[in-house]
Design a protein around this motif. Sequence first.
Motif, PDB file in Angstrom:
ATOM      1  N   GLY A 355       0.793  -1.221   0.000  1.00 20.86           N
ATOM      2  CA  GLY A 355       0.000   0.000   0.000  1.00 20.86           C
ATOM      3  C   GLY A 355       0.821   1.264   0.000  1.00 20.86           C
ATOM      4  O   GLY A 355       0.297   2.338  -0.313  1.00 20.86           O
ATOM      5  N   ASP A 356       2.114   1.164   0.357  1.00 26.50           N
ATOM      6  CA  ASP A 356       2.939   2.382   0.325  1.00 26.50           C
ATOM      7  C   ASP A 356       3.740   2.495  -0.969  1.00 26.50           C
ATOM      8  O   ASP A 356       4.506   3.433  -1.149  1.00 26.50           O
ATOM      9  N   HIS A 357       3.567   1.533  -1.887  1.00 22.80           N
ATOM     10  CA  HIS A 357       4.186   1.527  -3.212  1.00 22.80           C
ATOM     11  C   HIS A 357       5.714   1.414  -3.168  1.00 22.80           C
ATOM     12  O   HIS A 357       6.376   1.649  -4.188  1.00 22.80           O
ATOM     13  N   LEU A 358       6.244   1.050  -2.010  1.00 19.17           N
ATOM     14  CA  LEU A 358       7.680   0.835  -1.859  1.00 19.17           C
ATOM     15  C   LEU A 358       7.961  -0.562  -1.310  1.00 19.17           C
ATOM     16  O   LEU A 358       8.792  -1.293  -1.850  1.00 19.17           O
ATOM     17  N   HIS A 359       7.274  -0.910  -0.220  1.00 12.50           N
ATOM     18  CA  HIS A 359       7.494  -2.212   0.416  1.00 12.50           C
ATOM     19  C   HIS A 359       6.457  -3.220  -0.084  1.00 12.50           C
ATOM     20  O   HIS A 359       5.285  -2.896  -0.193  1.00 12.50           O
ATOM     21  N   PRO A 360       6.886  -4.442  -0.326  1.00 15.78           N
ATOM     22  CA  PRO A 360       5.919  -5.467  -0.726  1.00 15.78           C
ATOM     23  C   PRO A 360       4.975  -5.844   0.407  1.00 15.78           C
ATOM     24  O   PRO A 360       5.241  -5.611   1.591  1.00 15.78           O
ATOM     25  N   SER A 361       3.873  -6.449   0.041  1.00 17.24           N
ATOM     26  CA  SER A 361       2.958  -7.072   0.995  1.00 17.24           C
ATOM     27  C   SER A 361       3.546  -8.407   1.446  1.00 17.24           C
ATOM     28  O   SER A 361       4.588  -8.847   0.951  1.00 17.24           O
TER      29      SER A 361
END
Length: 378
Positions: A355-361
């Motif tokens: 959701g932060d477009h940097l860290h994967p889920s």
Amino acid sequence: MASHWVGTWAATPAPADGVALASPTIRMFPRISIGGDTIRLRLSNAAGTADLVIASTHVARRAPGPAIDPTTDRVVTFNGSVTAKIPAGAFVVSDPVSLAVAPLDDLAISLYIPNDLPASFGVTGRYSRQFAYLSPPGDFTGHEVMHASRVVDDWYFLCGIDVMAGEEVGGIVALGDSLTDGNISSYDMFCRWPDQLARRLVARGGRMFGVMNQGLGGNRILHDIRGDCGVKRFDRDVLAQPGVTHAIVVLGINDIRNRRGLAEEAVTAEELIAGLGQMARRARDRGIRIFGGTLTPFENETFLRGAYTPEGEAKRNAVNDWIRTSGAFHAVIDFDEGLRDPDHWPRMLPIYDNGDHLHPSDLGYNRMGDLIDLSLFD
């Protein structure tokens, strides 16, 4: 049969900024990768400004909550003494401990710190994405159920666990930043990509490899931030790891993002490539097979608003092109291709994005572990 020490678990020693400790027992629960009949611990005072005294250390297999399996409880000694005194900036290796552990076991490491440590001491720790426990003042290292006054999420002072293994057993070091450390993954779910790699290696069978996670949130190739930069810590965190035969390096996105916004810390793609090239050369010189992981998409990240720019994207693409084509690494692990949106390459595919477009889920981190071709370790 010949045998040697191999790292089955690791955590990068770094400053736990602002942490003070009031003579607690610390109980932490690392999940190891490979098993054996004899283990040892490594404890670090890397960030300390003075000697660190650890008055008692125990290791056992974990039970629920802050508890241990008492039948497996072992006292850990250092040069025959239950007390370890670690100089500022140094680390210690324990004596061998006779304890049978299986692959993917959850252990309990309990450390008693007899002195109050103010924030100015420089506690060594790294966020864990796992719950650990601090006691009220006192030594509870041998208690089956430890008295807990606080729940924390750092590895304090613990930087490695090794097993005595056959000479055919190898070791894989994952050197990276928060994407290797598993930042924002679910607590106690073991979703970091090195965790998934360890699970897959155990399930495959055949030649075994310890997996050592040397991810460090915020880490960069060329400039220090919350610990040493990649080119500086490479010798300690990769080359010096027990039994290391292979390394996977995934670093550079934080250099591009330049979190502190300092002009003197702005880097070019060529400078990042030079840093990665130095790591590849140093690994090859030591006979270690080193694999380059491509930098993953971060278009319009919200973790640090404004960190994504078209100029940064161009640097990322240039570094990835070099990783893929230069031949500097023995092989390439294309995390970028595996996580990106096939219809818009600068963006992470939403199902792999936390959701932060940097860290994967959690799914994205496990996907990273699945992208690694296990035949690389044949």
